[in-house]
Design an enzyme around this catalytic site. Structure first.
Site, mmCIF file in Angstrom:
data_model
loop_
_atom_site.group_PDB
_atom_site.id
_atom_site.type_symbol
_atom_site.label_atom_id
_atom_site.label_comp_id
_atom_site.label_asym_id
_atom_site.label_seq_id
_atom_site.Cartn_x
_atom_site.Cartn_y
_atom_site.Cartn_z
ATOM 1 N N ASP A 22 19.743 -7.915 0.797
ATOM 2 C CA ASP A 22 20.033 -6.622 1.591
ATOM 3 C C ASP A 22 21.305 -6.807 2.452
ATOM 4 O O ASP A 22 22.103 -6.206 2.196
ATOM 5 C CB ASP A 22 18.744 -5.855 2.146
ATOM 6 C CG ASP A 22 17.442 -5.705 1.053
ATOM 7 O OD1 ASP A 22 18.300 -5.656 -0.674
ATOM 8 O OD2 ASP A 22 16.765 -5.812 1.200
ATOM 9 N N TYR A 30 1.096 -1.106 0.000
ATOM 10 C CA TYR A 30 -0.043 -0.367 0.448
ATOM 11 C C TYR A 30 0.741 1.549 -0.178
ATOM 12 O O TYR A 30 1.255 2.043 0.943
ATOM 13 C CB TYR A 30 -1.121 0.226 1.472
ATOM 14 C CG TYR A 30 -1.945 -1.047 1.235
ATOM 15 C CD1 TYR A 30 -2.898 -1.015 0.909
ATOM 16 C CD2 TYR A 30 -1.485 -2.124 2.284
ATOM 17 C CE1 TYR A 30 -3.713 -2.920 0.787
ATOM 18 C CE2 TYR A 30 -1.809 -3.191 1.813
ATOM 19 C CZ TYR A 30 -2.726 -3.715 1.556
ATOM 20 O OH TYR A 30 -4.371 -4.878 1.777
#
Length: 330
Positions: free
Chosen positions: A264, A113
């Site tokens: 990452d 979102y």
């Protein structure tokens, strides 16, 4: 300075690593939890790398835009609590991006979102804290969010100013692009500008149509001083430089809870090793060691390595552990 036998002779004062990008508030539902039970955390490729670097004792900073809302302040505090300092532009109109994550061992399900998030306008950031930094890390997620962000990333890679070196993790996320062709047109030119390019073999298949290391290197490397790090998920990772043989290190065999964030963590370990002046094998092994911690937890951030962990990697590859690690737990 690296001696002829490959051992670091001296290590300079602590260098700095800066990352720029979006971090979201993440609501995690782990296996076995009821449908109305979620845990709130934060995650973003760039802040994950900054946190990994900070865990290894390297001063790290994360730059971003956040909504001036409860989730934004949570994200800010989460990142700072894990080590990096922050430079945040607060937006009183656009909200903080968020994500709902359902954890599965081999493919967690993510619902984003972020289409109106404050981080779509990273071009409004004050970039003064980039002056004199040793290394700047960027990813392909940032240019996918908006044309303004794409221009920012392009500008930072083309005109680094007095930044020591740059890296670009392609980080192709299919849901952020109309199709793979559009992503390739945007991301590949950016990757070619960086000193260090990181890409997964799955991403290379989508964007370049090949997972052959030599073909990927030919497509992405434009200078003899550039480095390509090819990641193979839970397998080996390789470092490729034009005119040299590839150097490959296998990943550690560990129990996997969630793969999100492992890339990452690997990038953080590799880049920190590079800042320390470690050999290719030392950098790759340090990346694998840090990534092995993250795959064992449901979030993107795990406990950092101890000095003993780093010393073990250093011993295996003939490196010296920098003094900056001394303050970390043994």
């Amino acid at each position: 300075m690296r001696m002829a036998d490959g051992i670091v002779n001296t290590v300079a004062a602590a260098p700095g690593l800066v990352t720029v990008g979006e971090t979201m508030a993440v609501f995690i539902r782990e296996p076995g939890q009821s449908l109305d039970r979620y845990r709130l955390t934060a995650a973003g490729a760039e802040s994950n790398v900054a946190i990994g670097a900070a865990q290894l004792g390297v001063p790290a900073r994360w730059l971003s835009c956040l909504g001036d809302d409860d989730l934004g302040h949570f994200v800010h505090d989460f990142v700072e609590r894990h080590g990096p300092t922050t430079t945040v532009e607060w937006d009183d109109v656009l909200p903080t991006g968020s994500c709902v994550k359902e954890v599965k061992p081999h493919q967690s399900r993510m619902r984003y979102y972020r289409s109106t998030s404050a981080a779509r306008r990273l071009d409004r950031l004050d970039l003064a804290s980039l002056r004199g930094v040793a290394h700047l890390h960027l990813t392909g997620i940032t240019p996918a969010l908006s044309s303004e962000n794409a221009e920012l990333v392009d500008g930072l890679l083309r005109d680094r100013g007095d930044v020591g070196s740059t890296s670009f993790d392609i980080n192709y996320r299919a849901q952020l692009w109309p199709d793979a062709e559009a992503a390739a047109r945007a991301l590949l030119p950016l990757a070619r500008l960086a000193d260090v390019v990181l890409v997964g073999d799955d991403e290379a298949r989508c964007l370049l149509g090949t997972d052959e290391p030599e073909e990927i290197a030919a497509a992405l490397l434009r200078r003899p001083d550039q480095e390509l790090v090819l990641k193979r998920g839970g397998g080996a990772a390789s470092l490729l430089v034009r005119g040299r043989d590839a150097i490959t290190e296998p990943a550690l065999e560990v129990e996997v809870v969630d793969l999100t964030g492992a890339g990452d963590a690997f990038a953080a370990g590799f880049l920190v090793g590079r800042l320390w002046g470690w050999s290719a094998r030392g950098r790759l092994r340090l990346g694998h060691r840090l990534a092995s911690r993250v795959v064992g937890v449901a979030g993107d951030v795990a406990s950092g390595l101890t000095r003993a962990d780093v010393a073990e990697v250093a011993h295996e590859t003939g490196e010296i552990v920098p003094k900056m690690m001394g303050a970390l737990q043994r």
